[in-house]
Design a protein around this motif. Structure first.
Motif, PDB file in Angstrom:
ATOM      1  N   ALA A 247      21.897 -21.440  -0.499  1.00  0.00           N
ATOM      2  CA  ALA A 247      21.803 -21.799  -1.918  1.00  0.00           C
ATOM      3  C   ALA A 247      22.552 -20.785  -2.782  1.00  0.00           C
ATOM      4  O   ALA A 247      23.289 -21.163  -3.699  1.00  0.00           O
ATOM      5  CB  ALA A 247      20.339 -21.894  -2.331  1.00  0.00           C
ATOM      6  N   GLU A 248      22.376 -19.502  -2.506  1.00  0.00           N
ATOM      7  CA  GLU A 248      23.053 -18.469  -3.291  1.00  0.00           C
ATOM      8  C   GLU A 248      24.565 -18.556  -3.162  1.00  0.00           C
ATOM      9  O   GLU A 248      25.291 -18.282  -4.119  1.00  0.00           O
ATOM     10  CB  GLU A 248      22.565 -17.087  -2.856  1.00  0.00           C
ATOM     11  N   SER A 249      25.056 -18.946  -1.971  1.00  0.00           N
ATOM     12  CA  SER A 249      26.502 -19.087  -1.797  1.00  0.00           C
ATOM     13  C   SER A 249      27.059 -20.214  -2.651  1.00  0.00           C
ATOM     14  O   SER A 249      28.270 -20.273  -2.895  1.00  0.00           O
ATOM     15  CB  SER A 249      26.828 -19.355  -0.322  1.00  0.00           C
ATOM     16  N   GLU A 250      26.187 -21.122  -3.119  1.00  0.00           N
ATOM     17  CA  GLU A 250      26.608 -22.238  -3.977  1.00  0.00           C
ATOM     18  C   GLU A 250      26.121 -22.061  -5.412  1.00  0.00           C
ATOM     19  O   GLU A 250      26.132 -22.998  -6.204  1.00  0.00           O
ATOM     20  CB  GLU A 250      26.072 -23.551  -3.398  1.00  0.00           C
ATOM     21  N   GLY A 251      25.666 -20.852  -5.738  1.00  0.00           N
ATOM     22  CA  GLY A 251      25.214 -20.573  -7.100  1.00  0.00           C
ATOM     23  C   GLY A 251      23.875 -21.204  -7.439  1.00  0.00           C
ATOM     24  O   GLY A 251      23.616 -21.533  -8.599  1.00  0.00           O
ATOM     25  N   LYS A 252      23.004 -21.359  -6.443  1.00  0.00           N
ATOM     26  CA  LYS A 252      21.700 -21.985  -6.657  1.00  0.00           C
ATOM     27  C   LYS A 252      20.599 -21.063  -6.156  1.00  0.00           C
ATOM     28  O   LYS A 252      20.862 -20.008  -5.581  1.00  0.00           O
ATOM     29  CB  LYS A 252      21.625 -23.334  -5.931  1.00  0.00           C
ATOM     30  N   ASN A 253      19.340 -21.494  -6.361  1.00  0.00           N
ATOM     31  CA  ASN A 253      18.188 -20.745  -5.865  1.00  0.00           C
ATOM     32  C   ASN A 253      17.169 -21.711  -5.297  1.00  0.00           C
ATOM     33  O   ASN A 253      17.049 -22.860  -5.743  1.00  0.00           O
ATOM     34  CB  ASN A 253      17.538 -19.914  -6.981  1.00  0.00           C
ATOM     35  N   ILE A 254      16.424 -21.240  -4.311  1.00  0.00           N
ATOM     36  CA  ILE A 254      15.343 -22.029  -3.737  1.00  0.00           C
ATOM     37  C   ILE A 254      14.094 -21.890  -4.612  1.00  0.00           C
ATOM     38  O   ILE A 254      13.779 -20.800  -5.095  1.00  0.00           O
ATOM     39  CB  ILE A 254      15.051 -21.585  -2.282  1.00  0.00           C
ATOM     40  N   ASP A 255      13.376 -22.981  -4.819  1.00  0.00           N
ATOM     41  CA  ASP A 255      12.111 -22.970  -5.543  1.00  0.00           C
ATOM     42  C   ASP A 255      10.982 -22.862  -4.507  1.00  0.00           C
ATOM     43  O   ASP A 255      10.536 -23.870  -3.955  1.00  0.00           O
ATOM     44  CB  ASP A 255      11.978 -24.252  -6.377  1.00  0.00           C
ATOM     45  N   GLU A 256      10.540 -21.625  -4.231  1.00  0.00           N
ATOM     46  CA  GLU A 256       9.539 -21.422  -3.179  1.00  0.00           C
ATOM     47  C   GLU A 256       8.212 -22.094  -3.513  1.00  0.00           C
ATOM     48  O   GLU A 256       7.421 -22.409  -2.625  1.00  0.00           O
ATOM     49  CB  GLU A 256       9.329 -19.928  -2.943  1.00  0.00           C
ATOM     50  N   GLN A 257       7.936 -22.301  -4.807  1.00  0.00           N
ATOM     51  CA  GLN A 257       6.685 -22.950  -5.198  1.00  0.00           C
ATOM     52  C   GLN A 257       6.680 -24.435  -4.851  1.00  0.00           C
ATOM     53  O   GLN A 257       5.629 -25.077  -4.877  1.00  0.00           O
ATOM     54  CB  GLN A 257       6.451 -22.779  -6.716  1.00  0.00           C
ATOM     55  N   SER A 258       7.865 -24.994  -4.567  1.00  0.00           N
ATOM     56  CA  SER A 258       7.951 -26.435  -4.298  1.00  0.00           C
ATOM     57  C   SER A 258       7.821 -26.765  -2.815  1.00  0.00           C
ATOM     58  O   SER A 258       7.907 -27.931  -2.440  1.00  0.00           O
ATOM     59  CB  SER A 258       9.286 -26.976  -4.808  1.00  0.00           C
ATOM     60  N   VAL A 259       7.638 -25.742  -1.950  1.00  0.00           N
ATOM     61  CA  VAL A 259       7.569 -25.996  -0.509  1.00  0.00           C
ATOM     62  C   VAL A 259       6.375 -26.907  -0.187  1.00  0.00           C
ATOM     63  O   VAL A 259       5.252 -26.674  -0.639  1.00  0.00           O
ATOM     64  CB  VAL A 259       7.446 -24.681   0.279  1.00  0.00           C
TER      65      VAL A 259
ATOM     66  N   VAL B  43      15.826 -27.259  -4.334  1.00  0.00           N
ATOM     67  CA  VAL B  43      16.851 -26.214  -4.501  1.00  0.00           C
ATOM     68  C   VAL B  43      17.677 -26.512  -5.748  1.00  0.00           C
ATOM     69  O   VAL B  43      18.088 -27.646  -5.978  1.00  0.00           O
ATOM     70  CB  VAL B  43      17.778 -26.157  -3.267  1.00  0.00           C
ATOM     71  N   GLY B  44      17.914 -25.478  -6.564  1.00  0.00           N
ATOM     72  CA  GLY B  44      18.811 -25.588  -7.703  1.00  0.00           C
ATOM     73  C   GLY B  44      18.189 -26.252  -8.917  1.00  0.00           C
ATOM     74  O   GLY B  44      17.067 -26.774  -8.881  1.00  0.00           O
ATOM     75  N   LEU B  45      18.933 -26.235 -10.034  1.00  0.00           N
ATOM     76  CA  LEU B  45      18.458 -26.833 -11.277  1.00  0.00           C
ATOM     77  C   LEU B  45      18.311 -28.343 -11.156  1.00  0.00           C
ATOM     78  O   LEU B  45      17.482 -28.953 -11.842  1.00  0.00           O
ATOM     79  CB  LEU B  45      19.435 -26.493 -12.419  1.00  0.00           C
ATOM     80  N   ASP B  46      19.138 -28.970 -10.294  1.00  0.00           N
ATOM     81  CA  ASP B  46      19.044 -30.417 -10.089  1.00  0.00           C
ATOM     82  C   ASP B  46      17.912 -30.787  -9.137  1.00  0.00           C
ATOM     83  O   ASP B  46      17.716 -31.969  -8.855  1.00  0.00           O
ATOM     84  CB  ASP B  46      20.367 -30.962  -9.530  1.00  0.00           C
ATOM     85  N   ARG B  47      17.197 -29.784  -8.633  1.00  0.00           N
ATOM     86  CA  ARG B  47      16.065 -29.994  -7.721  1.00  0.00           C
ATOM     87  C   ARG B  47      16.466 -30.881  -6.542  1.00  0.00           C
ATOM     88  O   ARG B  47      15.858 -31.922  -6.258  1.00  0.00           O
ATOM     89  CB  ARG B  47      14.865 -30.581  -8.470  1.00  0.00           C
ATOM     90  N   GLU B  48      17.544 -30.442  -5.860  1.00  0.00           N
ATOM     91  CA  GLU B  48      17.982 -31.159  -4.668  1.00  0.00           C
ATOM     92  C   GLU B  48      16.883 -31.098  -3.607  1.00  0.00           C
ATOM     93  O   GLU B  48      16.208 -30.085  -3.446  1.00  0.00           O
ATOM     94  CB  GLU B  48      19.261 -30.534  -4.111  1.00  0.00           C
TER      95      GLU B  48
END
Length: 414
Positions: A30-42, A149-154
């Motif tokens: 995710a970081e390599s694509e400018g995104k972040n994981i939402d750990e709370q959404s697991v 993952v990411g703002l688009d919540r992929e």
């Protein structure tokens, strides 16, 4: 907007946490694509022992029977319930496999005839490649998590395979484990991991003491033995590599001989000499060589429709065509004539065993084209047995401005 289904109104069950190795891997990508994981959404989706159909290449899908539908949002849930033509909508998602590699798969809603409201989903398209790559067997137990993952919540998934030395999980309806079983297995797994770590530490301490007591001469002898073994292994590898090269050369030569024999039989069957240009193109297609003089029209898996005894049709759907420039302008105009049932282009079709058939190419009433008036001869040939799911390529070639079709069986390569 349709209300989100909640077939189990009981209070939330304890979540089985996603392993840190998977979370770290997803965060790294995710970081390599400018995104972040939402750990709370697991969300823990399921644990199951794979069935034979889950790892069968011809099926190419993994059944997903979740504990609860908490990994889809309302919009996604509604979208997967809707239809696109005769098929339900599908959603491309990312999956991290047991080897921590990322792949794209297709997620679909699956309804059974006996229980249409039961929550069932499938991973398809790339699933058989993932199963083969990770050597998944029907005795393996896997766990599946979903995460955003990411703002688009992929929607991403993580698939873990439990160690093979663990006992298989107890069976429950739909291959699901109840909450108490999951908690008990996690406790047993933690205890086993602690024992393994203790044994490893004891073994390491023993090895350190042994190394400290080893004399220098023994180390020199050990290094000499290792060097000698390495040289022997290198020599064996070179011999094996040379044998493989010779074997591949023999196979290629034998394939050329077999192809020449088939072409000779085809000449006899047609009662005339084949154009040299056509023979060369057929050989190049068999070897997988591509240039502008050969057009790959479609690569498709044979369906029940193609093999229906009551239909003399090989369907070429427009949306699955890889290239639609194989027809001349006047041929396209002819096939677009109304009514379309009266218009056709005569084609000589050569099947995978280099048998020849005179067929017609017509417009399909929905979209695309169809090979007819001769497809039954290919379907019921004594030299081969066509089966549902078999993957064929249809190539178009031009020789002296005449259209030829060449079939190629690529089932084993896909």
């Amino acid at each position: 907007m349709a209300a989100r289904r909640n077939p189990n109104p009981n209070p939330p069950e304890p979540q089985l946490p996603m392993p840190e190795a998977f979370k770290n891997r997803i965060q790294e990508i995710a970081e390599s694509e400018g995104k972040n994981i939402d750990e709370q959404s697991v969300v823990f989706v399921m644990e199951k022992q794979l069935s034979p159909s889950d790892v069968k290449s011809a099926q190419n899908r993994l059944f997903i029977a979740p504990l609860k539908n908490e990994f889809l949002d309302a919009d996604e849930d509604e979208f997967l319930e809707q239809f696109q033509g005769k098929n339900k909508n599908s959603k491309p998602v990312w999956i991290i496999d047991p080897d921590r590699d990322r792949s794209s798969v297709t997620l679909k809603r699956w309804s059974t005839g006996t229980s249409p409201d039961r929550l069932l989903y499938v991973f398809c398209n790339e699933w058989k490649r993932i199963a083969k790559k990770n050597n998944l067997q029907n005795t393996d137990v896997v766990r599946l998590w979903a995460v955003r993952v990411g703002l688009d919540r992929e929607l991403w998934f993580a698939l873990d395979k439990l160690p093979t030395n663990d006992p298989p999980p107890p069976r429950a309806k739909g291959n699901l484990l109840n909450t108490s079983s999951i908690i008990r297995q996690k406790r047993e797994s933690d205890q086993k991991n602690s024992e393994i770590e203790l044994e490893a530490k004891m073994k390491k301490n023993t090895e350190i003491e042994l190394e400290a007591n080893t004399e220098k001469n023994s180390e020199i002898e050990l290094e000499a033995d290792m060097k000698k073994n390495s040289e022997i292994e290198l020599e064996a590898d070179i011999k094996m590599k040379n044998s493989e090269i010779e074997f591949e050369a023999d196979i290629k030569m034998n394939s050329e001989i077999v192809l020449d024999v088939k072409i000779a039989n085809l000449k006899y069957q047609l009662g005339r000499e084949l154009p040299k240009e056509l023979v060369n193109k057929m050989k190049e297609i068999e070897r997988g060589e591509v240039d502008e003089s050969k057009i790959l029209v479609i690569r498709k898996s044979l369906s029940s429709y193609d093999l229906d005894p009551s239909c003399d049709i090989f369907f070429i759907p427009g949306k699955e065509m890889l290239n639609d420039n194989f027809l001349e302008h006047d041929e396209k105009a002819l096939l677009d004539t109304i009514p379309q049932s009266s218009a056709y282009v005569p084609v000589e079709l050569i099947d995978m065993n280099l048998l020849s058939y005179s067929v017609r190419l017509e417009r399909h009433h929905n979209s695309g084209y169809m090979v007819t008036e001769g497809w039954d001869g290919v379907k019921y040939s004594n030299s081969h047995q066509l089966e549902k799911g078999q993957i064929l390529e249809l190539w178009a070639v031009r020789v002296e401005n005449r259209l030829w079709f060449v079939l190629r069986d690529v089932t084993k390569k896909w």
